[in-house]
Structures are given as C-alpha cells and as structure tokens.
Design a protein around this motif. Sequence first.
Motif, PDB file in Angstrom:
ATOM      1  N   SER A  84       0.851  -1.182   0.000  1.00  0.00           N
ATOM      2  CA  SER A  84       0.000   0.000   0.000  1.00  0.00           C
ATOM      3  C   SER A  84       0.883   1.225   0.000  1.00  0.00           C
ATOM      4  CB  SER A  84      -0.917   0.002   1.229  1.00  0.00           C
ATOM      5  OG  SER A  84      -0.150   0.059   2.413  1.00  0.00           O
ATOM      6  N   ALA A 104      -5.767   0.320   3.109  1.00  0.00           N
ATOM      7  CA  ALA A 104      -5.336   1.222   4.176  1.00  0.00           C
ATOM      8  C   ALA A 104      -3.816   1.203   4.280  1.00  0.00           C
ATOM      9  CB  ALA A 104      -5.958   0.790   5.502  1.00  0.00           C
ATOM     10  N   SER A 147      -0.172   0.726   5.397  1.00  0.00           N
ATOM     11  CA  SER A 147       0.442  -0.102   6.436  1.00  0.00           C
ATOM     12  C   SER A 147       1.533   0.653   7.177  1.00  0.00           C
ATOM     13  CB  SER A 147       1.019  -1.382   5.831  1.00  0.00           C
ATOM     14  OG  SER A 147       1.974  -1.078   4.832  1.00  0.00           O
ATOM     15  N   ALA A 165      -3.641   0.649   8.669  1.00  0.00           N
ATOM     16  CA  ALA A 165      -4.140  -0.724   8.536  1.00  0.00           C
ATOM     17  C   ALA A 165      -3.874  -1.519   9.805  1.00  0.00           C
ATOM     18  CB  ALA A 165      -3.473  -1.413   7.346  1.00  0.00           C
TER      19      ALA A 165
END
Length: 333
Positions: A147, A214, A216, A235
């Motif tokens: 991410s 989301a 990390s 996350a």
Amino acid sequence: MKSIVYRRHGEPSEVLTYEEIAAPAQPGANEVIVRVTKRMVHPIDGLAVRGIVPSPIPPTGAIPGGDGVGVVEQVGAAVGIAKGTRVMFFPVQGTWAERVTVPANLLIPLPDDVSDATACQIIINGITAIVLTRAALAADNHSGVTSPLLVTAAGSSVGRNVIALAQMRGHKVVALVRSDASATILSQSLAGIPVISTEHEGWPAAVAAACGPAPSVVIDPVGGDMTPKFLEVLADGGTLLTYGGLDARPSTISTIALTVRQHTLKGLNAYSWLATTTPEQRAAYIADLFEITRRSPHNFAEFREFPMTAAVEALSAAQATPRRGATILTSEV
C-alpha cells in the motif's frame, strides 16, 4: 568570532544574542576547524532554545545548531582531508557560530555539483528521511500488504526527501499536509502524487480513497492530537513511525485499540544512524542523499536565507505555515 548564544531558556526574541566569542583553539589530532557558511534552521532548534527539548546550558552559554556546511580552514594531525575542502558535517553541536571544531570522521566532502544551500538541506533532514524510508519499506514488506506510504508534514524538507526516496525505489506515496494552502503549494511540485489537507474533518475518507488498501505505514513528525487519528487510518498490523513533535502536546492513545489492531508505534531520529550503521552503510546513505539532489532538484530549489543577525526571524520563518521550502542561516554577507 561571531555567534548566536543563549544563557537561559525562553522565547528566542528574549534570550538569543549575537555576540563575539572566543574562536576555536588549534585542532587536535583527528580534528579540523571549519568555517561555517550555512546551516539549516530546524524546528528542534526552537524547541531547544525554549527548553521544551531538554538541553543543558553551559556556564559560558549555549550555541544552537547541530549540523552545517562550510570550508575546512585548519587541519589537525592524522587527518586525511585538505584545507579548502567543502564539507558538510553532522552531528556537531554549536554550529550557529562562524567557526566550529569538527571530528574528522564526521566530515562529508561535497561534490562540485551540490551547492552549499542544497547540502545543508540534506544533512539532518536527508539522513532522517533515509532512516525513515528504510524503516517504512521494511515495515511495509513485513505487513504482507502493498500500500502507499502515508507521509504527513509532506511539505517539510524531511517529507519531500522521504517522497523522493520512495519514488526512487518505485514505492507509491500519499502526501498529507495541515492546510489547504500547503496542499496547493505542494501539489505544484509533486505531479502524480495525491496531496491531502487535514484542515477539514473529512480528510480520513480522502486518505482512504487515495490509498486504496489502508496504509500499512504512516510517517509523522506532528504528534499531539493527530497521533490517534493517524492510528485510525492505519491498517491493522500497521506501523506509525514518528520522528518529532511539531505539536508538543501529549498524544492520547487507546492502548486497547493499539492491542486489538496490533499497531506498532516507533520513534526514529537521524542521530541513531552513527551508532546503528557500519561505515559502508553510511557511505551508501550519503550516496543516496547526493542522488536525491540530482533526481529531485525541485525539492531544494525553494528556500529562504537569513543572516545570523536575523536568527530570531529565521526561527519564526521555520515554524510558519504554509511552509515554502527550507530556512537557512548564513554567515555569508
């Protein structure tokens, strides 16, 4: 020689003086004396002067500054560097003076294509960015989910350098700033990178839309009331890397949420790099710093310079919002 001095903690306008002090003595073995040309003004400098960051004051007074750029003027025994060499150096206390004694192992010779103004922007801020980026990419790989990195205070020198390093490594980034005005300024130089302002309450939804999965990893120097909000957008199993406290107020964190969502909160700083890296790793760090200046020259093009006589104004400019590049204190007329 001239220097900025304070003998008690307080507001910079009340405690800082510009005065004549004794010049450094002859350098000892493995030392040099550097004529300092430029040094960055960092938020921590103001915090130290105010006493928010613990900093003992010697009987003769304290001199701000922890890094700088200059020219080697005198060389002690067993030093393999010539007079006249342009260098940057870190960590060295008391650099808001015209000259400073520097251990030779803390000197970094400058390439001809890196100016003094650019070099002083990549010492503490660049090293901090490398420490943060390497920790962020390691944490992201550990999470098992790819991410974007969420970089807060993205218009700061550290934030811009983190973004440049992440791009060098092919990693996506979402940039977060504290005002719409800062977002407008930053968007002009970060093509293709989402820039989101936290000025309005709906910013977490904008982050979620920009990130997809989301994030990390969140990288943040703000702290204060924003810390629990950054943890909310992180996350599960993610890591919040903090490297400062622009908001000096304590952060209220739910340890229940931290436990249930298995978050990691970790502090990092540039000073640890000497103790935690080998000489070979530090050389690689420095090579990365110089490469940033070549690949992302726009990160260093906008800055304000102040003479040492205007140190109070420089500290105010370094804390202003929106920020427009670095604040540099110069000894040059």
